[in-house]
Design an enzyme around this catalytic site. Sequence first.
Site, mmCIF file in Angstrom:
data_model
loop_
_atom_site.group_PDB
_atom_site.id
_atom_site.type_symbol
_atom_site.label_atom_id
_atom_site.label_comp_id
_atom_site.label_asym_id
_atom_site.label_seq_id
_atom_site.Cartn_x
_atom_site.Cartn_y
_atom_site.Cartn_z
ATOM 1 N N SER A 1 20.457 21.011 15.462
ATOM 2 C CA SER A 1 20.237 20.266 16.627
ATOM 3 C C SER A 1 19.096 20.797 16.882
ATOM 4 C CB SER A 1 21.107 21.032 18.167
ATOM 5 O OG SER A 1 21.571 22.001 17.993
ATOM 6 N N LYS A 2 18.488 20.308 18.595
ATOM 7 C CA LYS A 2 17.172 21.019 18.549
ATOM 8 C C LYS A 2 17.260 22.732 18.608
ATOM 9 C CE LYS A 2 15.986 17.702 21.034
ATOM 10 N NZ LYS A 2 15.354 16.780 22.301
ATOM 11 N N ARG A 3 18.096 23.517 18.471
ATOM 12 C CA ARG A 3 18.407 24.850 19.296
ATOM 13 C C ARG A 3 17.985 25.503 17.266
ATOM 14 N NH1 ARG A 3 23.162 27.758 17.763
ATOM 15 N NH2 ARG A 3 24.788 26.091 18.153
ATOM 16 N N GLY B 1 15.804 23.489 15.503
ATOM 17 C CA GLY B 1 14.800 22.889 14.776
ATOM 18 C C GLY B 1 14.915 21.881 14.238
#
Length: 477
Positions: A254-256, A258
């Site tokens: 996910s975005k957390r 990267g």
Amino acid sequence: MASESAQGEGAAAGRPVVTRFAPSPTGYLHIGGARTALFNWLFARHHGGTYLVRIEDTDRARSTEPAIAAIFDGLDWLGLGGDEPATFQFARSDRHAEVAHQLLAAGHAYRCYLTSAELTARRELAQAERKPFRIDSEWRDADAASWPEGQAYVVRIKAPREGETTIADQVQGTVTVSNAELDDFVLLRSDGTPTYMLAVVVDDHDMGVTHVIRGDDHLNNAFRQLVIIHGMGWPEPAYAHVPLIHGADGAKLSKRHGALGVDVYRDDMGVLSEALVNYLLRLGWGHGDDEIIGRDQAVEWFDIAHVGKSPSRFDLAKLLNFNGHYLREADDARLAALVAPRMAGTPDEALLARAMPFLKVRAKDLNELAAGATFLFAQRPLALDPKAEALLSDDARALLAQIANRLGTDNDWTSDLLEASLKAQAEELELGLGKLAQPLRAALTGQTTSPGIFDVLVLLGRDESLARIADQAKAAT
């Protein structure tokens, strides 16, 4: 009924290799998509085949022009643009519908007049009985004479209900599904528009795709898509479903973790395209213990057999280590052109290029290169960071005055001669060279870290170096 897809590459035997990357333009080109594109590109190149790009823009509400532009921009930056102009799926809607009607005419599909209310009631009943919901439409084998005139309908595929289907996936191995688990999914909606499931199969066939290399979240779709392929009597592609990328903690990326667009790695993080390509190559595929693999070597070595079955874990630190390697290998003029826009004002690219051999030794991204080069263009008097300020005691400033006097007599401003001169002065003063270099670095760069001090002197030049030293020497109290 039993069905088995052709084994391994046999599904595409005798046909020139054609692969495709088919993103949906609902957002940026993310890391997982970039890796899928890379694997398709490499497989095609390895086999002397063709690599195509298809934009799957049938979701008109979510497909956007900026997203399409971002995908093309990312692919071009990575060197993964298609060998032919991209295909846009929505523009082929008439062709998709044509195939649905062919299936209908051949008895491999049927008109289904079940209403939304009827479907909802049946779905809720299955949930109440804790049974899996499967479409069991009374319209599947209904005679055309019973079709209600003027009532909306969808076109559904007639999925096999007996036997099983096996796919010899080149990554996942042999996977078998009972045909009873396949549903009579919709081919054409009630407004006549084709569904994604139909469009994908038709486009792959018409584009001559021989190998479908994609994320393993599409593995279940492959069994459903084979129903269409068999109904049309088309050759099957070979399948290779690649495991998805996970974060370092093992959770879905996910975005957390990267999971950003490739443009963020380029624009915000200062990653080189060749570094990202090399990292993505090694993210789920390997060739012994080799880590640094150039593009030509990757084309020679790449095969599907060495794609792992387990999800890969994204490691930003490892990506930056790759990037550091490629920075050190990169052409200095190219780096200067990439770094200049990251700096204030309009820095001299020629000076930046001369500085690159010294700046890129330890840098891991373009931002670090830009930060390391700021001293070259700083205006006098330099602003000192706190650590540099702490180095410049009164004694250190007095020492700077002596250094200025010594260097002021040196007209041959080369690294070797400057080093010899300062070493001689350190011996005369009975000091270690570091006692001279530390305050000198602070005076020249305003920082406590920089390239080698003699390289700094040469890059700044005689006049600028002596002026910066004099500024700090005069500041003695």
